[in-house]
Design a protein around this motif. Structure first.
Motif, PDB file in Angstrom:
ATOM      1  N   LYS A 111       0.865  -1.185   0.000  1.00  0.00           N
ATOM      2  CA  LYS A 111       0.000   0.000   0.000  1.00  0.00           C
ATOM      3  C   LYS A 111       0.898   1.231   0.000  1.00  0.00           C
ATOM      4  CE  LYS A 111      -4.102  -2.012   1.239  1.00  0.00           C
ATOM      5  NZ  LYS A 111      -4.516  -2.753   0.090  1.00  0.00           N
ATOM      6  N   LEU A 112       0.475   2.243  -0.728  1.00  0.00           N
ATOM      7  CA  LEU A 112       1.238   3.479  -0.828  1.00  0.00           C
ATOM      8  C   LEU A 112       1.029   4.352   0.396  1.00  0.00           C
ATOM      9  CD1 LEU A 112       2.951   5.426  -2.619  1.00  0.00           C
ATOM     10  CD2 LEU A 112       0.773   6.344  -3.457  1.00  0.00           C
ATOM     11  N   SER A 113       2.114   4.908   0.892  1.00  0.00           N
ATOM     12  CA  SER A 113       2.049   5.967   1.904  1.00  0.00           C
ATOM     13  C   SER A 113       2.055   7.284   1.125  1.00  0.00           C
ATOM     14  CB  SER A 113       3.253   5.907   2.846  1.00  0.00           C
ATOM     15  OG  SER A 113       3.345   7.130   3.571  1.00  0.00           O
ATOM     16  N   PHE A 114       0.914   7.947   1.080  1.00  0.00           N
ATOM     17  CA  PHE A 114       0.822   9.206   0.348  1.00  0.00           C
ATOM     18  C   PHE A 114       1.760  10.247   0.938  1.00  0.00           C
ATOM     19  CE2 PHE A 114      -3.190   7.143  -0.722  1.00  0.00           C
ATOM     20  CZ  PHE A 114      -3.181   7.281  -2.098  1.00  0.00           C
ATOM     21  N   LYS A 115       1.898  10.223   2.246  1.00  0.00           N
ATOM     22  CA  LYS A 115       2.791  11.171   2.922  1.00  0.00           C
ATOM     23  C   LYS A 115       4.240  10.937   2.486  1.00  0.00           C
ATOM     24  CE  LYS A 115       3.961  12.853   7.526  1.00  0.00           C
ATOM     25  NZ  LYS A 115       3.687  12.743   8.968  1.00  0.00           N
ATOM     26  N   ASP A 147       9.545   2.858  -5.375  1.00  0.00           N
ATOM     27  CA  ASP A 147       9.840   2.350  -4.041  1.00  0.00           C
ATOM     28  C   ASP A 147      11.231   1.724  -4.027  1.00  0.00           C
ATOM     29  OD1 ASP A 147       8.798   1.750  -1.260  1.00  0.00           O
ATOM     30  OD2 ASP A 147       9.433  -0.248  -1.917  1.00  0.00           O
ATOM     31  N   GLU A 148      11.986   2.056  -2.990  1.00  0.00           N
ATOM     32  CA  GLU A 148      13.381   1.601  -2.923  1.00  0.00           C
ATOM     33  C   GLU A 148      13.517   0.088  -2.835  1.00  0.00           C
ATOM     34  OE1 GLU A 148      14.219   2.191   1.854  1.00  0.00           O
ATOM     35  OE2 GLU A 148      14.966   3.682   0.457  1.00  0.00           O
ATOM     36  N   SER A 149      12.448  -0.616  -2.517  1.00  0.00           N
ATOM     37  CA  SER A 149      12.524  -2.083  -2.477  1.00  0.00           C
ATOM     38  C   SER A 149      12.873  -2.655  -3.851  1.00  0.00           C
ATOM     39  CB  SER A 149      11.208  -2.688  -1.984  1.00  0.00           C
ATOM     40  OG  SER A 149      10.167  -2.481  -2.934  1.00  0.00           O
ATOM     41  N   ALA A 150      12.619  -1.900  -4.921  1.00  0.00           N
ATOM     42  CA  ALA A 150      12.959  -2.372  -6.276  1.00  0.00           C
ATOM     43  C   ALA A 150      14.448  -2.664  -6.385  1.00  0.00           C
ATOM     44  CB  ALA A 150      12.555  -1.324  -7.318  1.00  0.00           C
ATOM     45  N   ALA A 158      12.666   6.006  -2.972  1.00  0.00           N
ATOM     46  CA  ALA A 158      12.405   6.272  -1.558  1.00  0.00           C
ATOM     47  C   ALA A 158      11.499   5.169  -1.040  1.00  0.00           C
ATOM     48  CB  ALA A 158      11.724   7.627  -1.377  1.00  0.00           C
ATOM     49  N   GLU A 159      11.465   5.035   0.268  1.00  0.00           N
ATOM     50  CA  GLU A 159      10.534   4.096   0.886  1.00  0.00           C
ATOM     51  C   GLU A 159       9.169   4.773   0.889  1.00  0.00           C
ATOM     52  OE1 GLU A 159       9.898   2.046   5.171  1.00  0.00           O
ATOM     53  OE2 GLU A 159      11.944   2.036   4.373  1.00  0.00           O
ATOM     54  N   ILE A 160       8.283   4.301   0.018  1.00  0.00           N
ATOM     55  CA  ILE A 160       6.974   4.959  -0.135  1.00  0.00           C
ATOM     56  C   ILE A 160       5.802   4.061   0.244  1.00  0.00           C
ATOM     57  CG2 ILE A 160       7.755   6.633  -1.856  1.00  0.00           C
ATOM     58  CD1 ILE A 160       6.460   4.779  -4.027  1.00  0.00           C
ATOM     59  N   CYS A 161       6.097   2.888   0.768  1.00  0.00           N
ATOM     60  CA  CYS A 161       5.029   1.975   1.171  1.00  0.00           C
ATOM     61  C   CYS A 161       4.756   2.114   2.658  1.00  0.00           C
ATOM     62  CB  CYS A 161       5.407   0.543   0.833  1.00  0.00           C
ATOM     63  SG  CYS A 161       5.625   0.284  -0.934  1.00  0.00           S
ATOM     64  N   THR A 162       3.531   1.777   3.053  1.00  0.00           N
ATOM     65  CA  THR A 162       3.213   1.777   4.472  1.00  0.00           C
ATOM     66  C   THR A 162       4.042   0.671   5.113  1.00  0.00           C
ATOM     67  OG1 THR A 162       1.339   0.298   4.085  1.00  0.00           O
ATOM     68  CG2 THR A 162       0.878   2.666   4.130  1.00  0.00           C
ATOM     69  N   ALA A 163       4.123   0.658   6.416  1.00  0.00           N
ATOM     70  CA  ALA A 163       4.954  -0.298   7.142  1.00  0.00           C
ATOM     71  C   ALA A 163       4.730  -1.712   6.627  1.00  0.00           C
ATOM     72  CB  ALA A 163       4.673  -0.224   8.630  1.00  0.00           C
ATOM     73  N   ARG A 164       5.821  -2.374   6.332  1.00  0.00           N
ATOM     74  CA  ARG A 164       5.750  -3.741   5.804  1.00  0.00           C
ATOM     75  C   ARG A 164       5.660  -4.736   6.934  1.00  0.00           C
ATOM     76  NH1 ARG A 164       9.261  -1.111   1.961  1.00  0.00           N
ATOM     77  NH2 ARG A 164       8.372  -1.370  -0.092  1.00  0.00           N
TER      78      ARG A 164
END
Length: 176
Positions: free
Chosen positions: A86-90, A134-137, A170-176
């Motif tokens: 899920k995307l963290s809009f913030k 997202d930096e996870s890529a 950047a880390e743009i996902c909600t907490a994993r």
């Protein structure tokens, strides 16, 4: 489920299937593969459909990325993140250097990118939009993203995805 064609498309098939995303990679000299799978026209969860269809080819959900078009002050932007997340809009807004971000209206996203929802690619858009990946890529040797058509994905290196979209990571996902 429908049968899946997970082999890279032959060159003559790629010429006829060339989307703006594919043409953008070709013009940039970036290596990629095209993975085609049968899209169910009744499907509404396009990312989940891609994950289900591509899992049989040895890809995992976390390396299949979705493209979300965001409304930001002054225009639109793109967030590229793993399908299951899920995307963290913030976080996306902070990465893009704007005070806020929210989902863009579908009509605005389609008009701006030139793609239909469910087939929006971060590549080859009518007007390149500010993009955050997202930096996870960066943890994968290869990632997948839409090739600009439902049922068609691109396989490329994360570095090439970032370069071709002029993205920030950047880390743009909600907490994993």
């Amino acid at each position: 489920m429908f049968p899946v064609s997970l082999r890279p498309l032959p060159l003559d098939a790629m010429a006829s299937a060339a989307t703006p995303a594919i043409r953008a990679l070709q013009a940039a000299g970036i290596s990629y593969e095209v993975r085609q799978f049968r899209h169910d026209p009744r499907a509404t969860s396009f990312g989940d459909e891609a994950v289900a269809e591509l899992a049989g080819a040895g890809f995992v959900a976390a390396q299949i990325f979705k493209t979300l078009v965001l409304a930001i002050p002054g225009g639109l932007a793109v967030a590229v993140l793993p399908v299951p997340d899920k995307l963290s809009f913030k976080a996306a807004a902070a990465a893009l250097g704007v005070p806020k971000a929210e989902m863009a209206e579908q009509a605005a996203a389609q008009r701006s990118t030139g793609y239909v929802v469910g087939g929006i690619s971060p590549l080859g858009q009518r007007k390149p939009l500010p993009t955050v990946v997202d930096e996870s890529a960066l943890r994968w040797d290869r990632v997948l993203c839409s090739a600009g058509k439902r049922g068609l994905d691109l396989v490329l290196t994360p570095g090439d995805l970032v370069t071709a979209t002029s993205a920030v990571t950047a880390e743009i996902c909600t907490a994993r």
